[in-house]
Structure formats: C-alpha cells, structure tokens
Design an enzyme around this catalytic site. Structure first.
Site, PDB file in Angstrom:
ATOM      1  N   ASN A   1      -3.632 -17.212   2.161  1.00  0.00           N
ATOM      2  CA  ASN A   1      -4.340 -16.148   2.876  1.00  0.00           C
ATOM      3  C   ASN A   1      -5.804 -16.575   2.909  1.00  0.00           C
ATOM      4  OD1 ASN A   1      -5.567 -13.874   3.818  1.00  0.00           O
ATOM      5  ND2 ASN A   1      -4.661 -12.486   2.314  1.00  0.00           N
TER       6      ASN A   1
ATOM      7  N   ARG B   1      -0.902 -16.421   6.263  1.00  0.00           N
ATOM      8  CA  ARG B   1      -1.124 -15.079   6.795  1.00  0.00           C
ATOM      9  C   ARG B   1      -2.097 -15.208   7.970  1.00  0.00           C
ATOM     10  NH1 ARG B   1      -5.232 -10.514   5.110  1.00  0.00           N
ATOM     11  NH2 ARG B   1      -4.362  -8.857   6.370  1.00  0.00           N
TER      12      ARG B   1
ATOM     13  N   HIS C   1      -1.341  -4.560   8.874  1.00  0.00           N
ATOM     14  CA  HIS C   1      -0.546  -4.341   7.630  1.00  0.00           C
ATOM     15  C   HIS C   1       0.953  -4.482   7.901  1.00  0.00           C
ATOM     16  CE1 HIS C   1      -3.835  -1.410   5.875  1.00  0.00           C
ATOM     17  NE2 HIS C   1      -4.125  -2.670   5.631  1.00  0.00           N
TER      18      HIS C   1
ATOM     19  N   ARG D   1     -13.614   2.933   5.395  1.00  0.00           N
ATOM     20  CA  ARG D   1     -13.493   3.147   6.846  1.00  0.00           C
ATOM     21  C   ARG D   1     -13.135   4.603   7.126  1.00  0.00           C
ATOM     22  NH1 ARG D   1      -9.379  -1.646   7.924  1.00  0.00           N
ATOM     23  NH2 ARG D   1      -9.739  -2.227   5.777  1.00  0.00           N
TER      24      ARG D   1
ATOM     25  N   LEU E   1     -10.613   4.534  -6.213  1.00  0.00           N
ATOM     26  CA  LEU E   1      -9.967   5.849  -6.211  1.00  0.00           C
ATOM     27  C   LEU E   1      -9.823   6.423  -7.618  1.00  0.00           C
ATOM     28  CD1 LEU E   1      -8.524   7.691  -3.893  1.00  0.00           C
ATOM     29  CD2 LEU E   1      -6.662   7.393  -5.498  1.00  0.00           C
TER      30      LEU E   1
ATOM     31  N   GLU F   1       3.038  -8.724  -0.199  1.00  0.00           N
ATOM     32  CA  GLU F   1       2.876  -9.409   1.086  1.00  0.00           C
ATOM     33  C   GLU F   1       3.123 -10.912   0.974  1.00  0.00           C
ATOM     34  OE1 GLU F   1      -0.470  -7.202   3.470  1.00  0.00           O
ATOM     35  OE2 GLU F   1      -0.615  -6.695   1.374  1.00  0.00           O
TER      36      GLU F   1
HETATM   37  P1  ADP Z   1      -6.168  -3.956  -1.058  1.00  0.00           P
HETATM   38  O1  ADP Z   1      -6.123  -3.219   0.237  1.00  0.00           O
HETATM   39  O2  ADP Z   1      -7.507  -4.544  -1.362  1.00  0.00           O
HETATM   40  O3  ADP Z   1      -5.004  -4.896  -1.293  1.00  0.00           O
HETATM   41  P2  ADP Z   1      -4.945  -2.412  -3.200  1.00  0.00           P
HETATM   42  O4  ADP Z   1      -3.601  -2.232  -2.607  1.00  0.00           O
HETATM   43  O5  ADP Z   1      -5.080  -3.296  -4.384  1.00  0.00           O
HETATM   44  O6  ADP Z   1      -6.026  -2.777  -2.130  1.00  0.00           O
HETATM   45  O7  ADP Z   1      -5.453  -0.931  -3.602  1.00  0.00           O
HETATM   46  C1  ADP Z   1      -6.745  -0.738  -4.106  1.00  0.00           C
HETATM   47  C2  ADP Z   1      -6.910   0.764  -4.389  1.00  0.00           C
HETATM   48  O8  ADP Z   1      -5.873   1.172  -5.296  1.00  0.00           O
HETATM   49  C3  ADP Z   1      -8.241   1.101  -5.038  1.00  0.00           C
HETATM   50  O9  ADP Z   1      -8.831   2.210  -4.400  1.00  0.00           O
HETATM   51  C4  ADP Z   1      -7.827   1.488  -6.450  1.00  0.00           C
HETATM   52  O10 ADP Z   1      -8.674   2.456  -6.951  1.00  0.00           O
HETATM   53  C5  ADP Z   1      -6.442   2.050  -6.241  1.00  0.00           C
HETATM   54  N1  ADP Z   1      -5.710   2.062  -7.502  1.00  0.00           N
HETATM   55  C6  ADP Z   1      -5.290   1.016  -8.239  1.00  0.00           C
HETATM   56  N2  ADP Z   1      -4.709   1.442  -9.386  1.00  0.00           N
HETATM   57  C7  ADP Z   1      -4.776   2.795  -9.378  1.00  0.00           C
HETATM   58  C8  ADP Z   1      -4.363   3.834 -10.275  1.00  0.00           C
HETATM   59  N3  ADP Z   1      -3.758   3.558 -11.435  1.00  0.00           N
HETATM   60  N4  ADP Z   1      -4.582   5.116  -9.915  1.00  0.00           N
HETATM   61  C9  ADP Z   1      -5.193   5.410  -8.755  1.00  0.00           C
HETATM   62  N5  ADP Z   1      -5.603   4.492  -7.865  1.00  0.00           N
HETATM   63  C10 ADP Z   1      -5.404   3.205  -8.174  1.00  0.00           C
END
Ligand code: ADP
Length: 393
Positions: free
Chosen positions: A7, A90, A179, A238, A279, A380
């Site tokens: 990627n 990718r 996605h 976004r 988050l 992915e």
């Molecule tokens: P990306 O789009 O960069 O691949 P991810 O799928 O890794 O992103 O998701 C990132 C988001 O997931 C972040 O906002 C993070 O806060 C949230 N996240 C990861 N673990 C937790 C958790 N245990 N509880 C709540 N949110 C989580």
C-alpha cells in the site's frame, strides 16, 4: 504461494507478506515519513521486531529497504529457493474501467496514471509503488486491486448526480465509492459465517474514514462516499454530507477554495466538533460530561442511522447489518447508539452481547431482533492477497 501486499501512499509504504491460500501472515511493516527527516522502517515477524530510523529519500529507497529485509536469509522469511510469486498493490482509483482485480500491464499503468486527476493524492503514489516493485521483484506478477472496484455494480440511478449530463459525459463526474476492499471482505466473511449470501445487507466501515454500503445479493448497490472520499458519514476529520451552498457562501466571504478544502477534509468531522482526534478520547470526554463530545457522538450515530434507513428503503428491507474497522469493531457505545430506536426495522441490539463482544466475528442482535447485527473485523491486506491469489492460481 507467497504474496507481498503493498500500500504505497504519499509518504509511507505499508506492506505484508502472506502465504496463500492459507492467509498466514509471515511479516508486516511499513516505511514512514519518506522524503522527510525522521524516516523510519518497521518490520514485525514471528521472531521479533525491527525498528530503525534511517534516511529514506524516496519510494525507490523505501521499497529497496523492504525488499532487502524480506530476502535477508538471516530473517528466515523465505526458505532457500523460495520466491515472492506476486505483489498485490492497493490502487485507490480504478474509475469506470476496473470492476475487477487485474494483472498490471502497460495499459493498466496508463489508466492508473490517467485516473490521477480523480485521485491526485493516491494514484500517482500507487503507480510509483508498482513501477519500483517491477524493478525489485522482476519475476513476480504485479496485480492491481482497486478500492473502487466493488462499487462498479452500483446502478446508474444511484451513481449519477443530478447535474448537467456534460459533467458525466466529459468529466466522469459520478459516484465511484471507496473502501471497496474492506466492504467486500467483511460482506463475504459475514456470508461465510451465516452460510448464505444475505439478500439485503448493510456494511458500515468506521475508521478514520467512514462509509456505509448497501449490498444486495452480495453486490454493492449504493454507497456513501461519492466522487471523492468526503461524502456521507461524519468521519475523523471529514465533514461527510454538507449543503454545498455553504462552500459558495464562504467563498464569497473571502475563503479560498484551497482553504475550504483543507477545512472540510482535515479540520472537520469529529475533530472539528471536539478538537480531539481519537474516538477513545472523545468517548472519555463525553463520559466526563463534555458537551461537544456528547453532541459529536450523537451526530455521528444519527447520520449513520439516517443512512441505514435510506439503504433499507433502497433494498426494500434489511437482513444483516455489519460493523467493521477501528470504531465499528471496538466501540460498543457507537454500535449501541447507532442501533437505538431502530426497532421499526427489526433492528435491536443486545446491550450485554454488544459490551462483551470479543475479537473475531460476533453476533450482537437481541433475541427478538429480526436483523442480524454482526461485528466483522476487516483485513484489507488479506483481501488484496486473496484477490491476487484468485487471479493467478
Ligand atoms: P484507518 O481508517 O486509519 O484504518 P482504523 O480502522 O484503525 O482507521 O480506526 C481508527 C479509529 O478507531 C480511531 O478513531 C480510534 O479511536 C478508533 N478506535 C480504535 N480502538 C478503539 C476502541 N477500543 N474504542 C473506540 N474506538 C477505537
């Protein structure tokens, strides 16, 4: 068959080496801050981790570092005589040309280049990754897996915008969707788990980028990201859906197009509402009573609920709802908020099962819920490797 998944982004290259068809991951890692001070190479194998700061002036050097490590006999990733058979890349934008994964040819490279106008931040770097990989792994098949491909089944009534036809005909302006690799992967895992392809499924990918897909009989029929990756759900930075009138209003008040793009893509969404990026931090702040965080979580869930309603209407009902990606897999709070007050659809979550959900595929609907609610971890890289393997086997 050993498949390397690449990627290649603007300043980073992420990679995984997988043994197919088992899907066993041999190693994974990344090169980051390419072309910048503090560039770093990270590799994780079953035997340990390698984490090195080193100068990486460009993608060529970045991929050379990856190739040198993968083939280093001391690391034992490849058995004597064993080779990487294929590299699965990718590629973000396949436009209207690619509904499937393809072997890279000169024509494919030209198309990826041509489509750079639609994905200027991604396609040029994806292509660079392919070209360097062709030099470094000359015996391997190069394969392109497009983020847009899964959404090529969306019907015209859903992918067109109601603007003059000339913009579609001459400029290719339409919904492409993104996605796709993740939505395809989790929908197929859900079907496998259920032992059937559900007639009406909605998959919700909630990571830093967020999107939702309506899937009818295994095929994408509508999707929240559109011409670019900004439409639809409220994301990390976004905005998702906005009234485009506000852009013209602010342009007239002196903001430049560039500033507005920066604001809507990098400074909006959950970050714009809370000034928090993760988050988990937003959830903690909400627990402590922070009004902005409570509102942002409410807005995020409300937007998702509206899309679920819209897609249930588009498919004349709903059988399966799937949550995936960082937030979808881990935030019981967001899942509970999304599924609240949707019993009219037969959608009812079991709060206890939802709280206790463990890694792996979980079912969290209540006993009375007619719609299955599944949590399905996305992967992915594995999906890219699977598609590459399917094409070549
Ligand atoms: P990306 O789009 O960069 O691949 P991810 O799928 O890794 O992103 O998701 C990132 C988001 O997931 C972040 O906002 C993070 O806060 C949230 N996240 C990861 N673990 C937790 C958790 N245990 N509880 C709540 N949110 C989580």
């Amino acid at each position: 068959m050993l498949i390397l998944v690449l990627n290649s982004g603007s300043s980073s290259i992420k990679f995984q080496l997988l043994s197919m068809p088992s899907g066993t991951m041999m190693c994974s890692g990344f090169v980051e801050r390419i072309g910048n001070p503090g560039a770093r190479f990270y590799l994780e194998t079953t035997k340990g981790e390698y984490d090195k700061e080193q100068e990486v002036p460009g993608h060529q050097k970045g991929l050379e570092i990856i190739a040198t490590h993968l083939t280093n006999p001391e690391l034992g990733l490849l058995q004597p005589g064993q080779k990487i058979s294929a590299v699965g890349h990718r590629v973000v934008h396949g436009g209207k040309f690619y509904a499937q994964t393809v072997k890279v040819t000169q024509i494919v490279k030209e198309k990826i280049k041509e489509l750079a106008s639609l994905a200027p931040l991604h396609n040029p770097n994806n292509l660079l990754g392919i070209e360097v990989s062709e030099q470094l792994f000359p015996e391997a098949e190069q394969v392109a897996v497009f983020d847009t491909a899964f959404h090529q089944s969306i019907p015209e009534k859903a992918y067109r915008y109601a603007i003059p036809n000339v913009f579609y005909d001459d400029h290719g302006i339409r919904v492409y969707g993104f996605h796709g690799t993740s939505h395809k992967y989790v929908s197929e895992r859900a079907s496998e788990y259920l032992g059937r392809i559900p007639s009406r499924m909605i998959t919700i990918h909630l990571g830093n980028g967020c999107s939702i897909t309506a899937i009818r009989d295994g095929k994408s029929v509508d999707h929240s990201l559109g011409f670019g990756p900004s439409n639809g759900l409220i994301m990390g930075t976004r905005s998702g859906d906005i009234d485009h009138a506000l852009i013209f209003y602010l342009l007239e008040r002196g903001y430049t197009a560039e500033e507005l793009n920066q604001i809507l893509v990098k400074e909006s969404g959950m970050y714009g509402l809370t000034r928090l990026r993760d988050l988990r931090d937003i959830q903690s702040a909400a627990e402590k009573g922070d009004r902005n965080s409570i509102l942002a979580l409410d807005m995020m869930s409300y937007r998702i609920r509206k899309y679920i309603g819209a897609y249930a209407a588009a498919m004349n009902g709903l059988d399966v709802l799937v949550f995936t990606a960082g937030i979808g897999e881990n935030s019981a709070l967001v899942r509970e908020q999304v599924c609240g007050e949707m019993d009219y659809l037969g959608l009812e979550i079991d709060p206890d099962k939802n709280q206790k959900a463990k890694r792996g595929i979980c079912e969290v609907q209540s006993f009375d819920g007619r719609v299955k609610i599944l949590i399905v971890p996305t992967n992915e890289e594995l999906e890219i490797a699977r598609q590459t393997y399917q094409l070549l086997k």
